[in-house]
Design an enzyme around this catalytic site. Structure first.
Site, PDB file in Angstrom:
ATOM      1  N   ASP A   7     -14.350 -30.314   3.654  1.00  0.00           N
ATOM      2  CA  ASP A   7     -13.126 -31.047   3.951  1.00  0.00           C
ATOM      3  C   ASP A   7     -11.998 -30.289   3.264  1.00  0.00           C
ATOM      4  O   ASP A   7     -12.224 -29.521   2.318  1.00  0.00           O
ATOM      5  CB  ASP A   7     -13.244 -32.475   3.416  1.00  0.00           C
ATOM      6  CG  ASP A   7     -11.966 -33.263   3.609  1.00  0.00           C
ATOM      7  OD1 ASP A   7     -11.458 -33.289   4.740  1.00  0.00           O
ATOM      8  OD2 ASP A   7     -11.475 -33.845   2.620  1.00  0.00           O
ATOM      9  N   ASP A   9      -8.210 -31.626   2.659  1.00  0.00           N
ATOM     10  CA  ASP A   9      -7.235 -32.358   1.848  1.00  0.00           C
ATOM     11  C   ASP A   9      -7.912 -33.114   0.712  1.00  0.00           C
ATOM     12  O   ASP A   9      -8.858 -33.873   0.916  1.00  0.00           O
ATOM     13  CB  ASP A   9      -6.449 -33.322   2.730  1.00  0.00           C
ATOM     14  CG  ASP A   9      -5.666 -32.576   3.805  1.00  0.00           C
ATOM     15  OD1 ASP A   9      -5.062 -31.543   3.471  1.00  0.00           O
ATOM     16  OD2 ASP A   9      -5.690 -33.007   4.972  1.00  0.00           O
TER      17      ASP A   9
END
Length: 221
Positions: A7, A9
């Site tokens: 991922d 952010d």
């Protein structure tokens, strides 16, 4: 071969690239602070609470792309990378990516944030493979809409399976599959991989990771 999924952010980045793109556009006077800040903050809170309406958010967030030329957007993005993104790329996150690269793993960033914002960030990490929400383009100009399935929550699973199928592969073809994330919104994909790793997790993911015995790490410098 192993597959390492990241991922972006608040995982590889010590912050949120989508939120900071909005902040950057406010700071250079492209967006109105009073309007953008209030709405963006509410969407961000909804995301953290696990109740984000992804389609409403995309309609709001992608509109600005339709109002300016690609040349202008690219110029702003280069400035944004220097001011907002590079400071959020920590030594630990870069070292983690490099560890998997040296191991010969297939690397991918999979994020709900749109690919206009995130592709240069993936490049800065030296990661060629990116699944992000795709902004629609017609004749080289953004329309302000998204196309296809947003890579959010279960959408990440759907998009990953589709991408692997294009390569003639499935998750089962990899010796080991990893996924690093900070968010409980990513639990659908985390539950599918061999080695889910919670990275500076939100409270919901932290509690769940503890019950499952998943590793919990920090990539903050």
């Amino acid at each position: 071969m192993q597959l390492a999924l990241f991922d972006l952010d608040n995982t590889l980045l010590a912050g949120d690239s989508d939120y900071q793109w909005g902040q950057f556009l406010i700071e250079i006077g492209v967006l109105d602070r009073a309007i953008q800040q209030t709405v963006n903050d509410q969407f961000y809170q909804d995301y953290k609470d696990g109740k984000l309406d992804i389609y409403a958010f995309l309609e709001f967030q992608l509109k600005v792309l339709s109002l300016h030329s690609r040349e202008q957007l690219d110029t702003w993005h280069a400035q944004y990378m220097q001011k907002k993104i590079l400071p959020m790329m920590t030594k630990k996150s870069k070292a983690l990516v490099e560890k998997h690269r040296q191991n010969g793993d297939l690397l991918m960033i999979i994020t709900a944030t749109n690919s206009f914002v995130t592709k240069p960030i993936a490049t800065a990490f030296g990661i060629d493979n990116l699944i992000g929400t795709t902004p629609e383009e017609i004749d080289g100009k953004f329309t302000g809409k998204a196309t296809g399935i947003p890579s959010f929550q279960e959408g990440k699973v759907t998009r990953l399976h589709a991408w692997l199928a294009e390569q003639g592969k499935t998750l089962a073809d990899f010796e080991t599959t990893w996924f690093y994330s900070d968010s409980h919104n990513d639990l659908p994909l985390m539950k599918l991989v061999d080695k889910p790793i919670a990275v500076d997790p939100d409270p919901v993911l932290e509690d769940y990771a503890k019950t499952q015995g998943w590793p919990i790490i920090s990539l903050r410098s």
